[in-house]
Design a protein around this motif. Structure first.
Motif, PDB file in Angstrom:
ATOM      1  N   VAL A  83       0.822  -1.205   0.000  1.00 44.51           N
ATOM      2  CA  VAL A  83       0.000   0.000   0.000  1.00 44.51           C
ATOM      3  C   VAL A  83       0.857   1.257   0.000  1.00 44.51           C
ATOM      4  O   VAL A  83       0.455   2.290  -0.544  1.00 44.51           O
ATOM      5  CB  VAL A  83      -0.948  -0.011   1.219  1.00 44.51           C
ATOM      6  N   GLY A  84       2.062   1.180   0.606  1.00 48.15           N
ATOM      7  CA  GLY A  84       2.920   2.357   0.657  1.00 48.15           C
ATOM      8  C   GLY A  84       3.243   2.887  -0.730  1.00 48.15           C
ATOM      9  O   GLY A  84       3.360   4.104  -0.928  1.00 48.15           O
ATOM     10  N   PHE A  85       3.388   1.992  -1.700  1.00 52.53           N
ATOM     11  CA  PHE A  85       3.686   2.418  -3.067  1.00 52.53           C
ATOM     12  C   PHE A  85       2.530   3.226  -3.646  1.00 52.53           C
ATOM     13  O   PHE A  85       2.741   4.151  -4.442  1.00 52.53           O
ATOM     14  CB  PHE A  85       3.971   1.203  -3.942  1.00 52.53           C
ATOM     15  N   ARG A  86       1.298   2.883  -3.245  1.00 51.32           N
ATOM     16  CA  ARG A  86       0.143   3.625  -3.751  1.00 51.32           C
ATOM     17  C   ARG A  86       0.177   5.081  -3.303  1.00 51.32           C
ATOM     18  O   ARG A  86      -0.352   5.960  -3.988  1.00 51.32           O
ATOM     19  CB  ARG A  86      -1.155   2.985  -3.256  1.00 51.32           C
ATOM     20  N   GLY A  87       0.784   5.310  -2.131  1.00 41.57           N
ATOM     21  CA  GLY A  87       0.853   6.677  -1.632  1.00 41.57           C
ATOM     22  C   GLY A  87       1.598   7.610  -2.568  1.00 41.57           C
ATOM     23  O   GLY A  87       1.369   8.825  -2.559  1.00 41.57           O
ATOM     24  N   LEU A  88       2.516   7.056  -3.394  1.00 40.36           N
ATOM     25  CA  LEU A  88       3.254   7.886  -4.346  1.00 40.36           C
ATOM     26  C   LEU A  88       2.340   8.451  -5.424  1.00 40.36           C
ATOM     27  O   LEU A  88       2.668   9.464  -6.048  1.00 40.36           O
ATOM     28  CB  LEU A  88       4.379   7.056  -4.984  1.00 40.36           C
ATOM     29  N   TRP A  89       1.196   7.786  -5.640  1.00 42.19           N
ATOM     30  CA  TRP A  89       0.277   8.256  -6.676  1.00 42.19           C
ATOM     31  C   TRP A  89      -0.327   9.604  -6.324  1.00 42.19           C
ATOM     32  O   TRP A  89      -0.824  10.313  -7.212  1.00 42.19           O
ATOM     33  CB  TRP A  89      -0.839   7.231  -6.884  1.00 42.19           C
ATOM     34  N   ILE A  90      -0.304   9.944  -5.055  1.00 40.82           N
ATOM     35  CA  ILE A  90      -0.908  11.202  -4.622  1.00 40.82           C
ATOM     36  C   ILE A  90       0.013  12.392  -4.864  1.00 40.82           C
ATOM     37  O   ILE A  90      -0.428  13.554  -4.814  1.00 40.82           O
ATOM     38  CB  ILE A  90      -1.278  11.108  -3.127  1.00 40.82           C
ATOM     39  N   MET A  91       1.297  12.122  -5.151  1.00 39.51           N
ATOM     40  CA  MET A  91       2.262  13.209  -5.327  1.00 39.51           C
ATOM     41  C   MET A  91       1.871  14.194  -6.429  1.00 39.51           C
ATOM     42  O   MET A  91       1.975  15.412  -6.232  1.00 39.51           O
ATOM     43  CB  MET A  91       3.661  12.645  -5.585  1.00 39.51           C
ATOM     44  N   PRO A  92       1.414  13.717  -7.618  1.00 33.56           N
ATOM     45  CA  PRO A  92       1.018  14.698  -8.644  1.00 33.56           C
ATOM     46  C   PRO A  92      -0.084  15.635  -8.173  1.00 33.56           C
ATOM     47  O   PRO A  92      -0.064  16.828  -8.503  1.00 33.56           O
ATOM     48  CB  PRO A  92       0.536  13.811  -9.805  1.00 33.56           C
ATOM     49  N   LEU A  93      -1.028  15.115  -7.385  1.00 29.81           N
ATOM     50  CA  LEU A  93      -2.091  15.972  -6.864  1.00 29.81           C
ATOM     51  C   LEU A  93      -1.526  17.016  -5.903  1.00 29.81           C
ATOM     52  O   LEU A  93      -1.944  18.177  -5.912  1.00 29.81           O
ATOM     53  CB  LEU A  93      -3.155  15.132  -6.151  1.00 29.81           C
ATOM     54  N   GLY A  94      -0.579  16.589  -5.059  1.00 32.09           N
ATOM     55  CA  GLY A  94       0.047  17.520  -4.132  1.00 32.09           C
ATOM     56  C   GLY A  94       0.813  18.618  -4.853  1.00 32.09           C
ATOM     57  O   GLY A  94       0.736  19.796  -4.475  1.00 32.09           O
ATOM     58  N   ILE A  95       1.554  18.242  -5.901  1.00 28.49           N
ATOM     59  CA  ILE A  95       2.324  19.228  -6.679  1.00 28.49           C
ATOM     60  C   ILE A  95       1.382  20.191  -7.399  1.00 28.49           C
ATOM     61  O   ILE A  95       1.599  21.416  -7.390  1.00 28.49           O
ATOM     62  CB  ILE A  95       3.236  18.508  -7.682  1.00 28.49           C
ATOM     63  N   LEU A  96       0.325  19.645  -8.005  1.00 30.57           N
ATOM     64  CA  LEU A  96      -0.644  20.485  -8.701  1.00 30.57           C
ATOM     65  C   LEU A  96      -1.296  21.471  -7.740  1.00 30.57           C
ATOM     66  O   LEU A  96      -1.468  22.657  -8.054  1.00 30.57           O
ATOM     67  CB  LEU A  96      -1.706  19.612  -9.364  1.00 30.57           C
ATOM     68  N   SER A  97      -1.656  20.975  -6.555  1.00 27.61           N
ATOM     69  CA  SER A  97      -2.264  21.839  -5.538  1.00 27.61           C
ATOM     70  C   SER A  97      -1.316  22.968  -5.158  1.00 27.61           C
ATOM     71  O   SER A  97      -1.732  24.137  -5.042  1.00 27.61           O
ATOM     72  CB  SER A  97      -2.632  21.005  -4.301  1.00 27.61           C
ATOM     73  N   TRP A  98      -0.036  22.647  -4.980  1.00 28.62           N
ATOM     74  CA  TRP A  98       0.921  23.676  -4.579  1.00 28.62           C
ATOM     75  C   TRP A  98       1.050  24.766  -5.631  1.00 28.62           C
ATOM     76  O   TRP A  98       1.016  25.956  -5.303  1.00 28.62           O
ATOM     77  CB  TRP A  98       2.296  23.064  -4.310  1.00 28.62           C
ATOM     78  N   VAL A  99       1.196  24.389  -6.895  1.00 28.38           N
ATOM     79  CA  VAL A  99       1.451  25.403  -7.925  1.00 28.38           C
ATOM     80  C   VAL A  99       0.243  26.315  -8.121  1.00 28.38           C
ATOM     81  O   VAL A  99       0.405  27.531  -8.302  1.00 28.38           O
ATOM     82  CB  VAL A  99       1.885  24.773  -9.271  1.00 28.38           C
ATOM     83  N   VAL A 100      -0.982  25.767  -8.076  1.00 30.20           N
ATOM     84  CA  VAL A 100      -2.142  26.631  -8.318  1.00 30.20           C
ATOM     85  C   VAL A 100      -2.374  27.579  -7.143  1.00 30.20           C
ATOM     86  O   VAL A 100      -2.733  28.757  -7.340  1.00 30.20           O
ATOM     87  CB  VAL A 100      -3.414  25.809  -8.627  1.00 30.20           C
ATOM     88  N   PHE A 101      -2.154  27.096  -5.920  1.00 31.06           N
ATOM     89  CA  PHE A 101      -2.348  27.979  -4.772  1.00 31.06           C
ATOM     90  C   PHE A 101      -1.201  28.976  -4.633  1.00 31.06           C
ATOM     91  O   PHE A 101      -1.419  30.122  -4.211  1.00 31.06           O
ATOM     92  CB  PHE A 101      -2.522  27.168  -3.487  1.00 31.06           C
ATOM     93  N   GLU A 102       0.005  28.562  -4.985  1.00 24.56           N
ATOM     94  CA  GLU A 102       1.127  29.504  -4.945  1.00 24.56           C
ATOM     95  C   GLU A 102       0.948  30.582  -6.010  1.00 24.56           C
ATOM     96  O   GLU A 102       1.298  31.746  -5.795  1.00 24.56           O
ATOM     97  CB  GLU A 102       2.452  28.772  -5.145  1.00 24.56           C
TER      98      GLU A 102
END
Length: 314
Positions: free
Chosen positions: A78-97
Motif C-alpha cells: 500500500v505504501g507504493f500507492r501513496g506515491l500516486w498522490i504526489m502529482p495531486l500535491g504538486i498540482l495543488s501547490w502550484v495553483v495555490f502559490e
C-alpha cells in the motif's frame, strides 16, 4: 506599494496590505482547506487497506505482534500507492502559490488557474527541491562529522565532538534559514516579472535576510500557539466524547471492547474531523501570511518600476 517600506513590522503584517478586492484570505483558506481535505481523502482511499487493518487490530484488542507480518506485507504494497498522490500535491501547490503571489504582486482577487504563472512556479519549486536536497546533505555533514572526529579521539573526544555537533547544528540551521530568506522572493519575482526568477532573489533581498528570518520566527511562534490551542481542544473533545460513551474510562476500569468500539465510531471521529478541518484552514491562512515578508521584499525592490497598489483587505 505607495508609502510602504520594508521593515520588520510591515514584513509581518504585509498580508493585510496587499491591495485588491477584499475577502482574499478567507476564500484562500477555505478553498485550500477543502482541496487539502479532498487530497487527504484520496490518499486514505488509496491506502485504505492499511487503515482498515489498523482499525481491525484496535477492535480486536490492539495486539500488534499477531498482526506484525500482515502489517509489513500490507505496508510494502500500500505504501507504493501513496506515491500516486504526489502529482495531486504538486498540482495543488502550484495553483495555490500562483494565487498567493498574484495577490501579493498584482493585488488580484482570489482565483485558481493553471497557466503560465503556474508552469514557471513549477520550475521554481523544482529548484527549491534540489536546494533542499543539498541542505539535507549539509545537515548530515554538520551533525555527524564532528561526532565521528570526537569518537576517533577517544572518550574525552567524544564529549567534545558531541558539543561541537550541537553547536554546528545550530549554526547550520541559522545559515540555512538565512539562505532560504535570501532566496525566498523567487516565487514573487517569478510572478512579478512573468519570467523564471530564482537566484535574482539574492540581490532583491540584500540587507533584508535577517529581517525576513525574524518575521518568519515570530509568525511561526504565533501559529504554533494557535495549533497547540486547537490540538488541546481536539484532545479535550475526544476525551469528552469517550468519557460520555465509555463508563469507567477515567476511573481506569473501562472495558477494552467498549473503548475500541467508541474510538472507531462516527460519533467520535465526526466532531474531531471538524476541528482538524479548522486546522487545515488555519494552516492555509498561515501559508499565505508567511509569504508576506519575501513578497514585500520583491514589492519594494528599488529596481522595479511596477505600478503601485493601494488599499487593504480583511
Amino acid at each position: 506599494m505607495a508609502g510602504l517600506e520594508f521593515n520588520f513590522g510591515n514584513a509581518i503584517s504585509h498580508y493585510s496590505k496587499t491591495g485588491g478586492p477584499r475577502g482574499f484570505l478567507w476564500k484562500y483558506a477555505l478553498v485550500f482547506g477543502l482541496v487539502t481535505l479532498a487530497v487527504q481523502a484520496v490518499a486514505i482511499w488509496l491506502q485504505w487497506p492499511i487503515y482498515e487493518m489498523y482499525l481491525r487490530m484496535i477492535t480486536e484488542g490492539g495486539d500488534i505482534e499477531s498482526h506484525a507480518s500482515e502489517i509489513n506485507r500490507m505496508s510494502a504494497t500500500v505504501g507504493f500507492r501513496g506515491l500516486w498522490i504526489m502529482p495531486l500535491g504538486i498540482l495543488s501547490w502550484v495553483v495555490f502559490e500562483g494565487a498567493n503571489q498574484r495577490r501579493y504582486m498584482r493585488g488580484d482577487g482570489f482565483s485558481l488557474r493553471l497557466g503560465a504563472d503556474e508552469g514557471r512556479l513549477f520550475i521554481v519549486g523544482l529548484i527549491w527541491f534540489a536546494l533542499f536536497i543539498g541542505l539535507y546533505i549539509g545537515l548530515i555533514i554538520a551533525m555527524f562529522v564532528p561526532l565521528l572526529i570526537g569518537v576517533a579521539l577517544g572518550q574525552a573526544g567524544a564529549m567534545i565532538g558531541a558539543i561541537v555537533m550541537i553547536l554546528s547544528l545550530f549554526g547550520f540551521v541559522a545559515v540555512a534559514l538565512w539562505i532560504a530568506a535570501r532566496l525566498s522572493a523567487a516565487a514573487a519575482l517569478t510572478v512579478r516579472d512573468q519570467e523564471i526568477r530564482f537566484f535574482e532573489s539574492w540581490k532583491v533581498t540584500k540587507g533584508k535576510g535577517w529581517t525576513i528570518v525574524g518575521a518568519w520566527i515570530v509568525l511561526f511562534l504565533i501559529i504554533m500557539v494557535v495549533f497547540v490551542i486547537l490540538y488541546l481542544i481536539a484532545a479535550a473533545l475526544g476525551f469528552g466524547i469517550l468519557g460520555a460513551q465509555v463508563p469507567g474510562l477515567f476511573e481506569g476500569n473501562a472495558d477494552e471492547a467498549a473503548v475500541s468500539a467508541a474510538i472507531t465510531s462516527p460519533a467520535f471521529w465526526g466532531p474531531l474531523l471538524l476541528v482538524f478541518f479548522f486546522v487545515f484552514l488555519v494552516q492555509a491562512a498561515f501559508q499565505h501570511i508567511i509569504s508576506g515578508p519575501a513578497a514585500l521584499a520583491a514589492r519594494t525592490d528599488d529596481d522595479w518600476a511596477g505600478a503601485d497598489l493601494a488599499g487593504e483587505f480583511v
